[in-house]
Design a protein around this motif. Sequence first.
Motif, PDB file in Angstrom:
ATOM      1  N   TYR A   1       1.180   5.266   1.024  1.00  0.00           N
ATOM      2  CA  TYR A   1       0.621   6.180   2.015  1.00  0.00           C
ATOM      3  C   TYR A   1       0.934   7.626   1.631  1.00  0.00           C
ATOM      4  O   TYR A   1       1.996   7.919   1.089  1.00  0.00           O
ATOM      5  N   GLU A   2       0.024   8.516   1.971  1.00  0.00           N
ATOM      6  CA  GLU A   2       0.209   9.952   1.712  1.00  0.00           C
ATOM      7  C   GLU A   2       1.143  10.585   2.742  1.00  0.00           C
ATOM      8  O   GLU A   2       1.825  11.554   2.457  1.00  0.00           O
ATOM      9  N   LEU A  62       0.892   3.662  11.016  1.00  0.00           N
ATOM     10  CA  LEU A  62       2.181   3.626  10.320  1.00  0.00           C
ATOM     11  C   LEU A  62       3.272   4.299  11.160  1.00  0.00           C
ATOM     12  O   LEU A  62       4.363   3.766  11.336  1.00  0.00           O
ATOM     13  N   LYS A  65       0.845  -1.180   0.000  1.00  0.00           N
ATOM     14  CA  LYS A  65       0.000   0.000   0.000  1.00  0.00           C
ATOM     15  C   LYS A  65       0.884   1.234   0.000  1.00  0.00           C
ATOM     16  O   LYS A  65       1.952   1.240   0.617  1.00  0.00           O
TER      17      LYS A  65
END
Length: 195
Positions: A5-6, A12, A3
């Motif tokens: 992530y921004e 996280l 995945k």
Amino acid sequence: MGKTYERIDGRLRTFIEEQPLFFTATAPLAGDGTVNLSPKGLRGSFAVLDELTLAYLDFAGSNAETIAHLRENGRITLMWCAFQGPPNIVRVHGRGEAVFRDDPRFAELLTRFPDIDPALHGLRAIIVVHAELIRDSCGYAVPYMAYEADRELHGKRFAREDDASLSAYFEKKDHIAVSLDGLPGLPLPLPPSTV
């Protein structure tokens, strides 16, 4: 499945901050240059500064490849693996810089590491990383391993050095002022600590 992530927040961020070990990878621009991969530990020597910025303390060691590569091109990847709990690998790809001891930002950055005494470890610089790509992957093949404690040897070795003797130590070592590939590494003589 992995995945993207921004930002580094929530679960996280918690995962990253709980790991006692992470790895850094850098490389020079030259295609035949030496790729460097280094393990980093010591509880308290890593910090998430904000959702896209991380930093770690760069201590005395056998060379300065990461610093040399960052000075040349800024590319860096940080990686954490879950050796306990659910399997997970997190990589932060980004741009990094070495903030040296005589940089006006150094003292402020150092306040972000309240749980470690940098005088014990021959602090050379603070590496600041600006995340450009944040990804995780499964980590199914990463083995279970137990964290017992940080080793005390590094602190015992470098606690006896002051600024002058630490600088003299670096000047005698190969691949501190100049990397394995001939790139500028740690600026010497080492500037006195501002803290």
